[in-house]
Design a protein around this motif. Structure first.
Motif, short mmCIF file in Angstrom:
data_model
loop_
_atom_site.label_atom_id
_atom_site.label_comp_id
_atom_site.label_asym_id
_atom_site.label_seq_id
_atom_site.Cartn_x
_atom_site.Cartn_y
_atom_site.Cartn_z
N GLU A 261 -67.16 -3.78 38.18
CA GLU A 261 -67.74 -5.11 38.25
C GLU A 261 -66.79 -6.07 38.95
N THR A 262 -65.50 -5.95 38.66
CA THR A 262 -64.51 -6.80 39.30
C THR A 262 -64.51 -6.58 40.81
N VAL A 263 -64.58 -5.31 41.23
CA VAL A 263 -64.59 -5.00 42.66
C VAL A 263 -65.81 -5.62 43.34
N VAL A 264 -66.99 -5.48 42.71
CA VAL A 264 -68.21 -6.02 43.30
C VAL A 264 -68.15 -7.54 43.35
N VAL B 6 -63.67 1.14 30.86
CA VAL B 6 -62.72 0.56 31.81
C VAL B 6 -63.30 0.56 33.22
N ALA B 7 -63.97 1.65 33.60
CA ALA B 7 -64.55 1.73 34.95
C ALA B 7 -65.64 0.67 35.13
N ARG B 8 -66.38 0.39 34.07
CA ARG B 8 -67.42 -0.64 34.14
C ARG B 8 -66.83 -1.99 34.48
N GLU B 9 -65.77 -2.35 33.75
CA GLU B 9 -65.14 -3.65 34.02
C GLU B 9 -64.48 -3.66 35.40
N VAL C 262 -60.77 1.99 41.65
CA VAL C 262 -60.05 2.03 42.94
C VAL C 262 -60.87 2.80 43.96
N ALA C 263 -61.49 3.92 43.54
CA ALA C 263 -62.31 4.70 44.45
C ALA C 263 -63.48 3.87 44.99
N LEU C 264 -64.09 3.06 44.12
CA LEU C 264 -65.18 2.20 44.56
C LEU C 264 -64.69 1.18 45.59
N ALA C 265 -63.50 0.62 45.34
CA ALA C 265 -62.92 -0.34 46.29
C ALA C 265 -62.69 0.32 47.65
N LEU C 266 -62.20 1.57 47.65
CA LEU C 266 -61.95 2.28 48.89
C LEU C 266 -63.26 2.56 49.64
N VAL C 267 -64.32 2.87 48.89
CA VAL C 267 -65.63 3.09 49.51
C VAL C 267 -66.09 1.82 50.20
N PHE C 268 -65.98 0.69 49.50
CA PHE C 268 -66.38 -0.58 50.10
C PHE C 268 -65.55 -0.89 51.34
N MET C 269 -64.25 -0.59 51.27
CA MET C 269 -63.36 -0.85 52.39
C MET C 269 -63.79 -0.02 53.61
N TRP D 251 -65.48 -8.66 46.13
CA TRP D 251 -65.37 -8.05 47.45
C TRP D 251 -65.59 -9.05 48.57
N GLY D 252 -66.62 -9.88 48.45
CA GLY D 252 -66.87 -10.86 49.50
C GLY D 252 -65.71 -11.83 49.67
N THR D 253 -65.14 -12.26 48.55
CA THR D 253 -64.00 -13.19 48.59
C THR D 253 -62.79 -12.52 49.22
N ILE D 254 -62.54 -11.28 48.83
CA ILE D 254 -61.38 -10.55 49.35
C ILE D 254 -61.53 -10.32 50.85
N LEU D 255 -62.73 -9.96 51.29
CA LEU D 255 -62.97 -9.69 52.71
C LEU D 255 -62.77 -10.96 53.53
N ALA D 256 -63.27 -12.09 53.04
CA ALA D 256 -63.10 -13.35 53.75
C ALA D 256 -61.63 -13.76 53.80
N GLY D 257 -60.91 -13.54 52.69
CA GLY D 257 -59.50 -13.90 52.64
C GLY D 257 -58.66 -13.04 53.57
N ALA D 258 -59.02 -11.76 53.67
CA ALA D 258 -58.28 -10.86 54.56
C ALA D 258 -58.45 -11.29 56.01
#
Length: 281
Positions: A132-135, A126-129, A51-58, A138-145
């Motif tokens: 990886e899911t976030v990475v 768990v953090a590895r998986e 989640v922290a990685l996702a927030l950094v990307f955001m 991310w492009g798909t989520i950003l385009a969808g948003a």
């Protein structure tokens, strides 16, 4: 949407496999049961890191200009492609010994009464998986948003996770429906196809930025037969990198990608297998 559900499903199954192996091993003995809180603590810590990685990307994406976001999406797509290929090759090499390595690592921590070691082991897995899911997404989520489809992406992610729970339960039945080995063989192929799609998305962004040439654009046009914006063509575009009107750059990069995959697959074979293939042609 399908990409989101698939990635969440596949990565969740892999994380559940790791947690499931350690959960079963810990539950088998009174001493091991004392490590259950540390096991679930490791799961929670791993999810928090993702989640922290996702927030950094955001945060990074909100600071960037339109051109900067285009570069960010291109880099993320290419990095995700590399991570998918690396993950497939890693599982191909380490999958058969994953259970024994996890159990031996946990056993060593138990003998030293080092529950923090168990927590860190689970947290990293768990953090590895999760990361990886976030990475990957991310492009798909950003385009969808940007297209006001955030709720649909969230629903696809939840659906993928629920499907992962069902898949894990079926696989735990002991191979009556599908074995773990067959599951990973099938999903490895799908992941490599998806990595090709991510690579093509990255090339799309780089071409749009005029960072790389097209040389010839398009090389051909199959849109009248199989359009890549709807139906089966859209599915092939999302999951395999199909382009109805590719540039020469797209064609060359796509061909080099599959050539590299073929070489990596050959090199990842056990030495005895490679020798047998070379001997018998």
């Amino acid at each position: 949407m399908d990409q989101v559900a698939f990635i969440v499903w596949r990565e969740s199954v892999e994380a559940l496999l790791v947690v499931g192996i350690l959960y079963t091993w810990l539950r088998a003995s009174p001493e091991g049961r004392r490590g259950m809180p540390w096991l679930w603590g490791g799961v929670a810590a791993g999810l928090l890191l993702a989640v922290a990685l996702a927030l950094v990307f955001m945060g990074v994406s909100t600071w960037l200009s339109d051109t900067g976001q285009e570069w960010f999406q291109a880099i993320m797509a290419l990095v995700a492609c590399g991570l998918v290929v690396q993950m497939v090759m890693w599982m191909k090499k380490n999958g058969p010994t994953l259970k024994s390595e996890l159990v031996s690592g946990a056993s060593a921590n138990l003998q030293r009464n080092n529950w923090w070691g168990l927590l860190v082991l689970v947290m990293i897995a768990v953090a590895r998986e999760g990361s990886e899911t976030v990475v990957f997404l991310w492009g798909t989520i950003l385009a969808g948003a940007q297209q006001n489809q955030a709720w649909m992406l969230a629903a696809a992610g939840v659906g993928g996770f629920l499907l992962a729970l069902l898949t894990f339960y079926i696989l735990q039945l002991g191979g009556k429906v599908i074995t773990w080995r067959r599951f990973f063989q099938i999903t490895e192929i799908l992941l490599l196809l998806l990595a090709g799609s991510l690579l093509m998305n990255g090339i799309d962004h780089l071409v749009s930025l005029e960072a790389i040439p097209t040389w010839v654009d398009p090389v051909w046009d199959t849109g009248a037969v199989l359009d890549d914006s709807s139906g089966i063509g859209k599915v092939l575009a999302d999951f395999a990198g199909y382009r109805a009107m590719p540039s020469l750059m797209h064609v060359i990069v796509f061909a080099l990608y599959w050539l590299a995959i073929g070489l990596l697959h050959r090199w990842s074979r056990p030495a005895a297998t490679r020798l047998m293939v070379a001997t018998h042609g």
